[in-house]
Write an enzyme that holds these catalytic residues in place. Sequence first.
Site, PDB file in Angstrom:
ATOM      1  N   CYS B 112       0.787  -1.234  -0.019  1.00 55.77           N
ATOM      2  CA  CYS B 112      -0.043   0.009  -0.082  1.00 55.77           C
ATOM      3  C   CYS B 112       0.822   1.246  -0.056  1.00 55.77           C
ATOM      4  O   CYS B 112       0.340   2.414  -0.038  1.00 55.77           O
ATOM      5  CB  CYS B 112      -0.997   0.027   1.071  1.00 55.77           C
ATOM      6  SG  CYS B 112      -2.099  -1.501   0.895  1.00 55.77           S
ATOM      7  N   HIS B 245      -1.915   8.614   5.462  1.00 57.16           N
ATOM      8  CA  HIS B 245      -2.318   7.220   5.043  1.00 57.16           C
ATOM      9  C   HIS B 245      -3.644   7.020   5.558  1.00 57.16           C
ATOM     10  O   HIS B 245      -4.266   6.411   4.853  1.00 57.16           O
ATOM     11  CB  HIS B 245      -1.313   6.360   5.633  1.00 57.16           C
ATOM     12  CG  HIS B 245      -1.472   4.918   5.033  1.00 57.16           C
ATOM     13  ND1 HIS B 245      -1.311   4.528   3.789  1.00 57.16           N
ATOM     14  CD2 HIS B 245      -1.558   3.881   5.693  1.00 57.16           C
ATOM     15  CE1 HIS B 245      -1.612   3.362   3.505  1.00 57.16           C
ATOM     16  NE2 HIS B 245      -1.801   2.767   4.747  1.00 57.16           N
ATOM     17  N   GLU B 256       0.088   7.029  13.084  1.00 54.91           N
ATOM     18  CA  GLU B 256       0.288   8.126  12.126  1.00 54.91           C
ATOM     19  C   GLU B 256       0.386   9.298  12.716  1.00 54.91           C
ATOM     20  O   GLU B 256       1.033  10.306  12.537  1.00 54.91           O
ATOM     21  CB  GLU B 256      -0.652   8.047  10.923  1.00 54.91           C
ATOM     22  CG  GLU B 256      -0.424   8.993   9.778  1.00 54.91           C
ATOM     23  CD  GLU B 256      -1.093   8.769   8.590  1.00 54.91           C
ATOM     24  OE1 GLU B 256      -1.924   8.092   8.668  1.00 54.91           O
ATOM     25  OE2 GLU B 256      -0.642   9.549   7.610  1.00 54.91           O
ATOM     26  N   HIS B 282      -9.861   2.379   0.341  1.00 54.04           N
ATOM     27  CA  HIS B 282      -8.285   2.144   0.606  1.00 54.04           C
ATOM     28  C   HIS B 282      -8.135   1.278  -0.704  1.00 54.04           C
ATOM     29  O   HIS B 282      -8.353   0.126  -0.963  1.00 54.04           O
ATOM     30  CB  HIS B 282      -8.004   1.154   1.613  1.00 54.04           C
ATOM     31  CG  HIS B 282      -6.480   1.058   1.907  1.00 54.04           C
ATOM     32  ND1 HIS B 282      -5.581   1.494   0.785  1.00 54.04           N
ATOM     33  CD2 HIS B 282      -5.779   0.735   2.765  1.00 54.04           C
ATOM     34  CE1 HIS B 282      -4.398   1.306   1.182  1.00 54.04           C
ATOM     35  NE2 HIS B 282      -4.243   0.689   2.493  1.00 54.04           N
ATOM     36  N   PHE B 341       1.890  -3.146   4.389  1.00 52.18           N
ATOM     37  CA  PHE B 341       2.011  -4.420   5.007  1.00 52.18           C
ATOM     38  C   PHE B 341       3.439  -4.807   4.943  1.00 52.18           C
ATOM     39  O   PHE B 341       3.989  -4.340   3.948  1.00 52.18           O
ATOM     40  CB  PHE B 341       1.412  -5.554   4.373  1.00 52.18           C
ATOM     41  CG  PHE B 341      -0.108  -6.018   4.838  1.00 52.18           C
ATOM     42  CD1 PHE B 341      -0.670  -5.306   5.588  1.00 52.18           C
ATOM     43  CD2 PHE B 341      -0.745  -7.228   4.308  1.00 52.18           C
ATOM     44  CE1 PHE B 341      -1.971  -5.577   6.191  1.00 52.18           C
ATOM     45  CE2 PHE B 341      -1.709  -7.783   5.010  1.00 52.18           C
ATOM     46  CZ  PHE B 341      -2.255  -7.021   5.763  1.00 52.18           C
TER      47      PHE B 341
END
Lengths: 402, 357
Positions: B112, B245, B256, B282, B341
Amino acid sequence: MSAPKLVVTGYDAICSQAHSAAELGTKLGSAPRVGRRKVFGMHECAAEMPAYLVEGLEPVEILGRKGLRTKDWATKMLLCCLHHGFSEALEHSDASLRPGLCLGTAFGSVASIGDFLSDSIENGVNSVNPQAFANTVINAPISNGNIRFGVKSLSATVSTGFNASLDAVVYMADFLRCGHASRAVVGGMDEVSYYELIGLQRTGLLSTTPAARPFAVDADGVVPGEGCGLILLETADAAREAGRKPVAEIAAWCTAFDPGLAAGERDAGTGVMTYVMNAACREAGLSPASLDLIAASAGGHPLLDRLEAEAIEEVAGTSAPVTAYKAKLGECFGASSALSTVCALLDLADRRITGVGRDYQSRNTIDLVTEDRVGVDGEHVMINAFSCDGNCGSIILSLSNK
Amino acid sequence: MLDFDPGSFLSQSETARMGRSSQFAVAATSMALEEARLEPNSLNPYRIGVVMGTTMGEPQILEEGIRGIYRHPGPEGVPATLPRRYPCNVISTNVARRLGARGPLSMIPTACAAGNYAIGYASDLVKLNRADVVIAGGSDPFSRIAFTGFNRLLATSAEACRPFDKNRDGMAVGEGAGILVVEELEHARARGASVAAEVAGYGLGCDAFKMTIPDPAGGGGIEALRRAISTSGIEPGSIDYVCAHGTGTRENDKSETVILKNVLGEAAYTTPVSSLKSMIGHTMGAASAIEAAACVLMMRKGTILPTINYSDPDPECDLDYVPNRAREKELNIVVSNAYAFGGNTSSLILRRMRGEA
């Protein structure tokens, strides 16, 4: 932007022939070890398939039991190679001095992805192990390396088909040249899986012969292999500061894309292949005729092998000896060019060139090494990677002890 | 994208030989080239590069193949044309084929965070004079693997994605592609292009913590953001906006927030932060590329897109998340974060090009 000199200060490999570079150095000239397997994970082939498999490697013995339970074979193979070849650098007490990690792979975790899907189809989505999902992302193997060794500086994966490890080295070389980092362990890894075999079979890429035959006049396809090849790439300054002696300098590289090859055109020309070889030579300040070895990409693909032979003939004539390590290791996909790099470094360090063998009739328009040559005083080696999806690349390494 | 019509961008034969991810990427490339008023045929093909990112590549192709195997055991169950459409690098290959590009081509599947990696590498290729123009971005389709996997990890929201909200319960899986035309400045000026923004810098890092959970201390994200700021030559206090994100999972949003406070200091409390994933889901490897394109548009329009579905502040996420309503603000420097990930972390910094857009 000033361009720092980039050097190789370490390398290691796991392949069908050996479980380390040191072992490979003694066994590269031996007869290839082609295994046969019928069952792959959740699926079974109709017959035993010939493949250059990594056999006898016991990850638990090398890495210990901790943290391996849910890891797939691709990840275990990679972790073993990282552990064996690069522990000292990766476990540096000052974490900021540990090299980043970058891996090239053609299929990545396709076995895990395929088994995850198969499990969800066979048993329903609620039955799949959520921990297995983590293995399905293509960057899983190298990320597991980051986690195992506590490497926080960089984690990257490059996936450009059979060129992946050459392109990973190029990516890292560019990354270092731009000053984003000063060192990285980079290379390639791929495993043989049921899903790859089915794919290769359906696209007609699998050879009908049980052994790889690069540059054979009647080449009819590849014999798959698996393995992992890695190098420690550093700026010359970083290597000096770490007290590591350079093995070779990465003198130049060039990559380009051939839309004709990607489209599978039978009449695709040699234009892009000659472009990258000539451009790499030009950047290295070498004439193609002064190359001491060309480690070819050839692995038995009829079109690619023919075009590469023509391209080499066009660029270097018969003045540069050519070998193809896939004759010994099979088509290891995204790991191939990294493994070729390790093999070439081992060969030149031992003043020899491993030949492709004399078991088949090979193309004779280039100086293809069939029987092993000894007493070779080589300095400059070109590694080629040309794939049927159109990716073309050449890297030139110059040995540092010359 | 229920209303995506590949026929608007691709011929029938192109549609037939491409997976959905490639179709998205080629469609987005067509639109990006139109926006950039760039005609690839007018350029040296060896000076046009393509760098793409993805999480899953073309997963429906593999799924179709495996379903074939279950219907008809053995290779015959898999249509012969299928395997060539699977490896994730077909996305960049298909884009390059469409353009006739012959320059450097890469695929960086760093899950991602892949879009940011691709845009960063594209800017490096231009800086190193390996290309004049690089088509860069990310693409990912909706897939059974991702939907099943995130559900089994209990990472998907039951109702709506509400990043940074106290009651957030996960992400909403999406699909799409984002493409940027990254071009050497003088090359762009010479052809009279309207320059949208400068890729000021980027930074990468890694949590090296867990495969599916971010480091609660934000280690990799802090490293990435610090490096991005350093390579851009800006001050943390000069950042006008952070495109987060912001997945809407409990762990990501908290981590974050820690990252932003650590790197920006007091300025973190006054810098607007929002998550576009609250609106478009997402989109995995496409996310940061889409978000980079959105950042360019936000700079151009002087508008910050909001974090929607936000109702209850979380004491552990106590920054200005631009809740529910767009906000007008002049934006000169924006940061776009993307994490993945495996702990892959990235931050991209874009700078408005005054008088050129």
